[in-house]
Design an enzyme around this catalytic site. Sequence first.
Site, PDB file in Angstrom:
ATOM      1  N   GLY A  12      -4.693   2.819   1.201  1.00 50.18           N
ATOM      2  CA  GLY A  12      -3.610   3.390   2.003  1.00 50.18           C
ATOM      3  C   GLY A  12      -2.929   4.549   1.303  1.00 50.18           C
ATOM      4  N   ASP A  13      -2.099   5.261   2.069  1.00 51.11           N
ATOM      5  CA  ASP A  13      -1.291   6.375   1.547  1.00 51.11           C
ATOM      6  C   ASP A  13      -2.135   7.511   0.983  1.00 51.11           C
ATOM      7  OD1 ASP A  13       0.964   4.843   2.200  1.00 51.11           O
ATOM      8  OD2 ASP A  13       0.930   3.858   0.240  1.00 51.11           O
ATOM      9  N   GLU A  14      -3.293   7.748   1.582  1.00 57.39           N
ATOM     10  CA  GLU A  14      -4.181   8.793   1.102  1.00 57.39           C
ATOM     11  C   GLU A  14      -3.755  10.178   1.601  1.00 57.39           C
ATOM     12  OE1 GLU A  14      -5.172   6.132   2.833  1.00 57.39           O
ATOM     13  OE2 GLU A  14      -6.607   4.979   1.612  1.00 57.39           O
ATOM     14  N   GLY A  15      -2.866  10.197   2.601  1.00 58.10           N
ATOM     15  CA  GLY A  15      -2.483  11.480   3.221  1.00 58.10           C
ATOM     16  C   GLY A  15      -3.042  11.593   4.631  1.00 58.10           C
ATOM     17  N   LYS A  16      -3.250  10.447   5.276  1.00 59.55           N
ATOM     18  CA  LYS A  16      -3.809  10.444   6.647  1.00 59.55           C
ATOM     19  C   LYS A  16      -2.904  11.208   7.612  1.00 59.55           C
ATOM     20  CE  LYS A  16      -3.724   5.939   6.487  1.00 59.55           C
ATOM     21  NZ  LYS A  16      -3.398   5.703   5.065  1.00 59.55           N
ATOM     22  N   LYS A  18      -0.756  13.612   7.124  1.00 57.30           N
ATOM     23  CA  LYS A  18      -0.829  15.061   6.960  1.00 57.30           C
ATOM     24  C   LYS A  18      -2.096  15.625   7.596  1.00 57.30           C
ATOM     25  CE  LYS A  18      -1.949  18.813   4.185  1.00 57.30           C
ATOM     26  NZ  LYS A  18      -1.859  19.714   3.064  1.00 57.30           N
ATOM     27  N   ASN A  38       3.975  -1.221   9.247  1.00 57.63           N
ATOM     28  CA  ASN A  38       3.674  -1.293   7.813  1.00 57.63           C
ATOM     29  C   ASN A  38       3.203   0.083   7.339  1.00 57.63           C
ATOM     30  OD1 ASN A  38       1.368  -1.587   9.424  1.00 57.63           O
ATOM     31  ND2 ASN A  38       0.387  -3.116   8.127  1.00 57.63           N
ATOM     32  N   GLY A  40       3.248   4.149   6.866  1.00 61.30           N
ATOM     33  CA  GLY A  40       4.239   5.218   6.722  1.00 61.30           C
ATOM     34  C   GLY A  40       3.451   6.498   6.541  1.00 61.30           C
ATOM     35  N   HIS A  41       3.458   7.349   7.535  1.00 63.61           N
ATOM     36  CA  HIS A  41       2.649   8.571   7.498  1.00 63.61           C
ATOM     37  C   HIS A  41       3.590   9.775   7.435  1.00 63.61           C
ATOM     38  CE1 HIS A  41      -0.904   6.298   9.554  1.00 63.61           C
ATOM     39  NE2 HIS A  41      -0.543   5.790   8.400  1.00 63.61           N
ATOM     40  N   ARG A 144      -3.576 -16.827  20.487  1.00 66.01           N
ATOM     41  CA  ARG A 144      -3.265 -16.700  21.919  1.00 66.01           C
ATOM     42  C   ARG A 144      -1.859 -17.130  22.289  1.00 66.01           C
ATOM     43  NH1 ARG A 144      -8.834 -19.651  22.726  1.00 66.01           N
ATOM     44  NH2 ARG A 144      -7.830 -20.677  20.987  1.00 66.01           N
ATOM     45  N   GLN A 225      -3.260   2.259   7.044  1.00 67.45           N
ATOM     46  CA  GLN A 225      -3.691   1.540   5.833  1.00 67.45           C
ATOM     47  C   GLN A 225      -4.966   2.193   5.268  1.00 67.45           C
ATOM     48  OE1 GLN A 225      -2.725  -0.833   8.720  1.00 67.45           O
ATOM     49  NE2 GLN A 225      -0.791  -0.175   7.885  1.00 67.45           N
ATOM     50  N   ALA A 300       6.144   5.148   1.541  1.00 71.90           N
ATOM     51  CA  ALA A 300       6.897   5.784   2.617  1.00 71.90           C
ATOM     52  C   ALA A 300       7.563   4.745   3.515  1.00 71.90           C
ATOM     53  CB  ALA A 300       5.957   6.676   3.439  1.00 71.90           C
ATOM     54  N   GLY A 303       9.555   2.146   0.026  1.00 69.78           N
ATOM     55  CA  GLY A 303      10.139   2.832  -1.129  1.00 69.78           C
ATOM     56  C   GLY A 303       9.668   2.279  -2.467  1.00 69.78           C
TER      57      GLY A 303
END
Length: 432
Positions: A12-16, A18, A38, A40-41, A144, A225, A300, A303
């Site tokens: 996660g947090d690779e810069g998707k 952007k 969950n 944060g982009h 269900r 993610q 993001a 924190g």
Amino acid sequence: MSNVVVIGTQWGDEGKGKVVDVLAEKAGLVVRFQGGNNAGHTMVVDGESFIFHLIPSGILHSDKICLIGNGVVVDPGVLTEEIKQLRERGISVGPHNLMISENAHLIMPYHKLIDHGRERLKGDKKLGTTGRGIGPCYEDKVTRRGIRFCDLIDPEIFRDKLSSILGEKAFYLKDFLKSETIDEAAILDEYLPYAEELRPHVTNVSVLINQAIKEGNNILFEGAQGTHLDIDHGTYPYVTSSNTVAGNACCGAGIGPTQIHGVLGIVKAYTTRVGSGPFPTELEDEIGDLIQRTGAEFGATTGRRRRCGWLDTVLLRNAARLNSLTGLAVTKLDVLSGIKTLQIATAYQYGNDRLTEFPSAMKVLEACKPVYEELPGWSEDISGALEPDDLPENARAYLKRIEELLETPVQIISVGPGREETMLLQDPFDSV
Ligand code: GDP
Ligand code: IMO
Ligand code: MG
């Protein structure tokens, strides 16, 4: 016309966010298909920073339509707040540019209480979830007992479904988790107004996507993610509760596999991870601290400080296979400037064995020591680079080595958080 899925290759947090913002210009629709808030982009446009947890990262382009697919779990409080904040910043958001699947499941107050209660009970062994109720919501979907958007917008059904599940939730919260419990009237007071506000946005997203395809639009699918947080293929149990791999764009949006033409894997130039779980190339030294500071590696969403380490191509090759990557976007290359020697993990040493495939058992992964290849670094500030030729030779060699090890072309290079700090070498929509 072609349809491209953007996914994270690491944790996660690779810069998707952007990259999706940059590519949205070429698409008609931008679609989230899994996860929830969950995620944060972050995107930075004209010096202004935006963080989205639920709204797809195409919303800053006024002529694009953003869709939240059935595979997403939606906290309606977070969604309405995100809409409000965008409007306050002068960005128009309405049913003309944001629609939600009627099949998407709702995150309810008890999901968040259960998430927190379980983490508290686990103590040192906690997963380090974001506490947003993601796991408990997916759990109810699979068993269900979930409540969907089509239920929310019909108050009679919403009341019925809620009252039929609350007894069990109250028992579990109070007697097992020793947590604060829930009040039916308070939930109704909070959620029924969400129904009024969001009703105009609720639709059949699958039908909208198929119409847009027929009209010749490119569709961009925005993953959340990363591959190694995938519920099936990630570092279980230190994962999230959805399939984060590209294949889930089909299930989570309501299209068939023949409609996916390209898969762009976002690769951060080093590795980070938030929350618990094994991380073979983690750097618990001054280089790790330097990367954390230079890369401003704070979550993001929560924190939290992100754990940092060297690039790991055992992990990345796993992602290339699991997602059938057709291209790579390498982000945050600028953060590595000034590090004299860079290391790339190419295999793991496990006792006497040399592993080249990512192991499944956490006991094995925890005992793996990375086998590194060294590459010379560069000292220049590269954030102003407009094309690959502007990059120092060593930076180009680093990218070339990633391409070789992953057998996948680098299509995008990102050298700063801003929309303009991006080199598009090959258009992911044209290259398939
Ligand atoms: P996501 O969850 O994959 O969308 O990534 P996040 O937004 O959580 O984290 C990526 C962070 O890196 C954000 O703060 C971005 O603004 C920032 N970022 C993205 N690309 C670059 C880049 O090429 N260089 C630098 N320095 N920062 C970047
Ligand atoms: P984006 O989309 C990084 C991590 C949490 C925790 C684990 C399970 O911004 O890349 P959850 O709340 O999902 O049950 O937590 O997954 N996690 C993320 N880490 N980026 C994310 O999203 C994440 N979403 C969940 O830290 O370790
Ligand atoms: Mg993020």
